[in-house]
Structures are given as C-alpha cells and as structure tokens.
Design an enzyme around this catalytic site. Structure first.
Site, PDB file in Angstrom:
ATOM      1  N   ARG A 149       2.904   5.937  -3.235  1.00 12.28           N
ATOM      2  CA  ARG A 149       4.032   6.749  -3.697  1.00 12.28           C
ATOM      3  C   ARG A 149       4.206   6.639  -5.198  1.00 12.28           C
ATOM      4  NH1 ARG A 149       4.363   5.734   1.443  1.00 12.28           N
ATOM      5  NH2 ARG A 149       5.729   6.866   2.870  1.00 12.28           N
ATOM      6  N   ARG A 192      -5.738   2.777  18.339  1.00  8.63           N
ATOM      7  CA  ARG A 192      -5.437   1.340  18.338  1.00  8.63           C
ATOM      8  C   ARG A 192      -5.038   0.825  19.715  1.00  8.63           C
ATOM      9  NH1 ARG A 192      -2.697   0.894  12.299  1.00  8.63           N
ATOM     10  NH2 ARG A 192      -4.706   0.945  11.207  1.00  8.63           N
ATOM     11  N   ASP A 245       2.080  -0.827  11.830  1.00  5.91           N
ATOM     12  CA  ASP A 245       0.726  -1.228  11.419  1.00  5.91           C
ATOM     13  C   ASP A 245       0.388  -2.663  11.829  1.00  5.91           C
ATOM     14  OD1 ASP A 245       0.324   1.265  10.297  1.00  5.91           O
ATOM     15  OD2 ASP A 245       1.051   0.637   8.325  1.00  5.91           O
ATOM     16  N   ARG A 281      -7.205  -2.699  10.017  1.00  2.00           N
ATOM     17  CA  ARG A 281      -6.268  -3.608  10.709  1.00  2.00           C
ATOM     18  C   ARG A 281      -6.999  -4.393  11.799  1.00  2.00           C
ATOM     19  NH1 ARG A 281      -2.303  -3.279   6.845  1.00  2.00           N
ATOM     20  NH2 ARG A 281      -1.707  -1.127   6.549  1.00  2.00           N
ATOM     21  N   LYS A 320       0.826  -1.211   0.000  1.00  2.00           N
ATOM     22  CA  LYS A 320       0.000   0.000   0.000  1.00  2.00           C
ATOM     23  C   LYS A 320       0.860   1.261   0.000  1.00  2.00           C
ATOM     24  CE  LYS A 320      -2.789   0.941   3.660  1.00  2.00           C
ATOM     25  NZ  LYS A 320      -2.571   2.327   4.163  1.00  2.00           N
ATOM     26  N   LYS A 335      -3.997   6.535  14.752  1.00  2.00           N
ATOM     27  CA  LYS A 335      -4.134   5.811  13.490  1.00  2.00           C
ATOM     28  C   LYS A 335      -5.607   5.853  13.051  1.00  2.00           C
ATOM     29  CE  LYS A 335       0.138   4.788  12.894  1.00  2.00           C
ATOM     30  NZ  LYS A 335       0.869   5.408  11.781  1.00  2.00           N
TER      31      LYS A 335
HETATM   32  C1  S3P Z   1       2.670   4.991   6.079  1.00  2.00           C
HETATM   33  C2  S3P Z   1       3.374   5.298   7.224  1.00  2.00           C
HETATM   34  C3  S3P Z   1       2.907   4.933   8.570  1.00  2.00           C
HETATM   35  C4  S3P Z   1       1.877   3.819   8.529  1.00  2.00           C
HETATM   36  C5  S3P Z   1       0.829   4.070   7.484  1.00  2.00           C
HETATM   37  C6  S3P Z   1       1.442   4.195   6.109  1.00  2.00           C
HETATM   38  C7  S3P Z   1       3.187   5.472   4.788  1.00  2.00           C
HETATM   39  O1  S3P Z   1       2.294   6.057   9.170  1.00  2.00           O
HETATM   40  O2  S3P Z   1       1.288   3.664   9.790  1.00  2.00           O
HETATM   41  O3  S3P Z   1      -0.111   3.017   7.465  1.00  2.00           O
HETATM   42  O4  S3P Z   1       2.768   4.974   3.735  1.00  2.00           O
HETATM   43  O5  S3P Z   1       4.049   6.361   4.807  1.00  2.00           O
HETATM   44  P1  S3P Z   1       3.171   7.208   9.866  1.00  2.00           P
HETATM   45  O6  S3P Z   1       4.010   7.795   8.845  1.00  2.00           O
HETATM   46  O7  S3P Z   1       2.178   8.194  10.407  1.00  2.00           O
HETATM   47  O8  S3P Z   1       3.944   6.534  10.939  1.00  2.00           O
END
Ligand code: S3P
Length: 441
Positions: free
Chosen positions: A29, A354, A323, A399, A24, A350
C-alpha cells in the site's frame, strides 16, 4: 532445483528477541499510494520481497520514480516520486504481478479510471486466482475490464475517465477487494463506500489520512469521496505479524521457548494468530506503543507454557488470521483435541488451495484434517512425533514452505520440503530469524 531440502531440527528452544521485516500488506500500500501521490514520499521499513518488488515494478511502469534501496537491516528505504496530478503513463507492455494477488487486485483499482490501457498478468498461480471479485464492482463504477475466460488474469483495463462512486456490499471479507474499490474511488466522482460481512484488515483506511485522503468509517462501511489526488508523505512500515506468526507458533510448540518479536504491527485485524495461540494454552503478551504512524505497533512475546489444547476459531475472526491458518493448523495438529476453523472457503483461492494443502500435508505427518462445508477440522495428536521421514511440498506457496519448515524444525517428524525458495515471496529472512533464536541446549 526442485529437490526436497532437508530441514534440520532445532538444537534447543527458541529464546530471544527479533525484529521481523516489514509488513507485506502495508508495504504494497505504501508503494502504490506513494506512486499515485503528488510529490515525493519518503518510505522506510519497506519489505524487500518478491511480492513487494512486483508492486515497485508496477509503480515504475505507471510512471512513478521509485528510488528505494536495500538498507543494512535488509529493509528498503528511500523515495517514490508519484505521478500525482499528471496521472499515470500508459505502460508499453503488460505489467507482470508475479505471484502477488495484492499487486494485481490493487492495480486493477488504480488503473480503472485514469484514461489509459493497462494489461496485467502474473505467474501460473496468480493466473488461476479469481479477479471478478474486483472487476465486478469496478465495472459498476464505470470501468471496462476484460479478464481471461471472464474471470482470471491476464486482464486488460480499457481507458475510461468517468468513474462514479458506488455503495458496494462485498460478499467476502477481503482487504484486497475493499482496497481496490477504494483506490478506484479516489478517481471516481462522488462517494464510494464498501461494506463487508466481517471487517478485513484496515491498513488502507489507516494509511489514507497519511496521504491527505479523508476516509470515513461509519462502523458499517468505509467510504472515500473523489476525485482526490493523494499527497506525498513520510511513512515507516512496521514489522509483519504474518511473519512473526511462524516464530510465535514454533515457540508455542517447543518446550523452554520464549520469543519476543519487536517493532511489529499489532493491528488487531492482523493479530488473530496471537489470540488463538493464547486460547490454545501458550503464554502471549503484547506491549503496544503508538509510534504515530497510524498503525498500532509494538512487541509480542510468545512462550511455551505446557501442552496445547484444541480451540474453535469462529468465522468472524478468520480475516484476522487468514494467512496464518496453515501454520496454526500445524500447531493444532500438535494440540490435544480437534480444532475447528469456521468459514475458511477463501483458503481455496489463495496462492494455492490451502485447505487441500493442509489436509494433504498433515496426512503425511500422520494427522487427520478434513473440511466439512466451509469449515476446516484438525484432529490434534497431542504432541507425539511421527518417526517416519516425510517429504512435504510447498506447492509454490510461501506460507506452506514456512509451515512445513516449522514442522521439521520443531521435530514433528524428519522433514524435507520441496519448493522452499518461495519463502522469498513474503519472508526472505525466515531461516535467519529462526536460527538466530535457536538456543542450543
Ligand atoms: C491482503 C489481504 C488478504 C491476505 C493477503 C494480503 C492484503 O487477502 O490473504 O495475503 O494485503 O490486502 P484477501 O483480501 O483476499 O482476503
């Protein structure tokens, strides 16, 4: 619609090989950088999930031509023609980021210095999540951003064209924050550098060179020098370790299981779950190959190797499994001894709180879990099953939908889950993959 769905326990161990769907984080990105790039990128292996669709819609709203189609393996592949040198077009209406924090935060960075007005909103959960962690550094770079009540979505990014680089020391290890600032850095004059207390996932840094953007990681921080327009490229997204973690955790819990997940990102910044499972007593093997895509990828095999025992997860490892903590907490609930996850305050912000979700859900399963300061404790009950039926609520959080489904499938208790539909946010193939590995005795 909101009725609790009963979860059928597995009819035997989990055995076999599976390819989980695209990662994901990397999919977001790839889509957003392709949208920013000059030229037409060719993407494959992109995750087809609600969250990634939110990024695709956003890319289209900003003027990129998104032509990704569903493939026989349920991934998305095709082209994205970026807005590139011409810059994005001003969207006519607010961009709805749905449930996706990554979409919202990365878009704030992309929209910050491009001379257009962009409004962003999201669903009820996303509209509760903190955005100042991103808008504060962007404003230091010269952006002008209004947030609802000064802290949450909806947000309005005002037209600005003159961003400048900053040296930003983030208080939290967050790849979303780091990425938003670095993406804004592409439109800023001079060098933008981000430092973090612990390294967060580095997909952005690994992807920049693919799009022709030089990035420097000096060991203490990551920097880009702008202005620079990314150039289109061809990119394949590897499988998602966060999805793999659900299969791996279930395999670690069910006697006789041995599951091999192939084609998955083995980025060490994402595979903390596998290290924790190994330290709790599961058998874990990784076979890594370099597919030349910038991301380390390969196969991970997790097998049941006897009863599990508690472990301590230090604060410096949390970003590598952030996650996966709900499902790891479920594993800890079945282990012998008290597991502690140190420094997990981020879990409170989140898709749901959580820490509260873990504590409340495990309590219903007869397991004591609690937080002290920023640490989370789970008192394992050593594998015993709880006979009474429970209804567990996903609280709109994908999740938790999968974590509680694993509780039911692995026989912790007769379980029904309310809100299973949110699985489509990150892992629409979850039930299919679990059932494909089920090996009736
Ligand atoms: C993610 C970074 C994480 C993660 C999220 C996806 C990302 O969050 O928990 O599910 O794609 O950069 P944080 O950057 O807030 O830690």
């Amino acid at each position: 619609m909101n009725a609790a769905a009963p979860i059928r326990p597995l009819r035997g161990p989990l055995v076999g090989t599976v390819h989980v769907r695209g990662d994901k984080s990397i999919s977001h990105r790839a889509v957003l950088m392709a949208a920013m790039a000059q030229g037409t990128s060719v993407l494959s292996g992109v995750l087809d999930s609600d969250d990634v669709r939110a990024s695709m819609r956003a890319a289209a709203c900003l003027g990129a031509r998104v032509a990704l189609a569903v493939q026989p393996d349920a991934s998305l592949a095709g082209t994205i023609e970026g807005f590139g040198d011409a810059g994005p077009k001003e969207p006519a209406s607010p961009i709805d980021c749905g449930n996706s924090g990554t979409t919202a935060r990365l878009l704030l960075g992309i929209a910050a210095g491009v001379g257009i007005r962009v409004s962003l909103t999201g669903d009820e959960s996303l509209r509760r999540r903190p955005m100042r962690r991103v808008s504060d550094p962007l404003e230091r770079m010269g952006a002008r951003i209004d947030l609802q009540d000064g802290s949450v979505l909806p947000a309005v990014v005002h037209p600005t064209l003159s961003l400048h680089g900053i040296d930003f020391e983030s208080r939290i290890a967050s790849a979303q924050v780091k990425t938003a600032v670095l993406l804004a850095g592409l439109n800023a004059a001079g060098t933008t550098r981000v430092r973090e207390p612990f390294p967060s996932r580095n997909h952005t840094e690994l992807m920049f060179p693919r799009f022709g953007v030089d990035v420097l990681d000096d060991g203490c921080g990551v920097s880009v020098t702008g202005p620079v327009v990314p150039r289109a490229c061809a990119l394949r997204v590897p499988g998602d370790p966060s999805s793999a973690a659900f299969l791996a955790c279930a395999a670690a819990l069910v006697p006789g299981s041995s599951v091999c997940i192939e084609g998955v990102s083995l980025n060490p910044g994402r595979t903390g779950f596998a290290r924790v499972l190994a330290s709790m007593g599961a058998a874990v093997e990784q076979s890594r190959f370099d597919d030349g895509e910038g991301e380390p990828a390969g196969a991970v095999r997790v097998s049941y190797a006897g009863p599990l025992h508690a472990c301590e997860v230090p604060a410096c490892s949390i970003a590598t499994l952030i996650d996966e903590i709900p499902v790891l907490a479920l594993v800890a609930a079945q282990a012998r001894g008290t597991t502690v996850f140190r420094g997990v305050a981020e879990l409170r912000v989140k898709e749901s709180d959580r820490i509260a979700g873990i504590v409340d859900g495990l309590a219903l399963l007869g397991v004591r879990a609690w937080s002290e300061g920023d640490d989370l404790y789970v008192e394992g009950r050593g594998g015993a099953a709880s006979p009474s039926a429970v209804v567990l609520d996903a609280r709109g959080d994908h999740r938790f939908a999968m974590t509680w489904a694993v509780a039911g499938m692995t026989g912790m208790a007769p379980v029904a889950v309310r809100g299973l539909g949110s699985v489509s946010v990150s892992y629409p193939g979850f039930f299919e993959d679990m059932r494909a590995l089920e090996h009736p005795l």
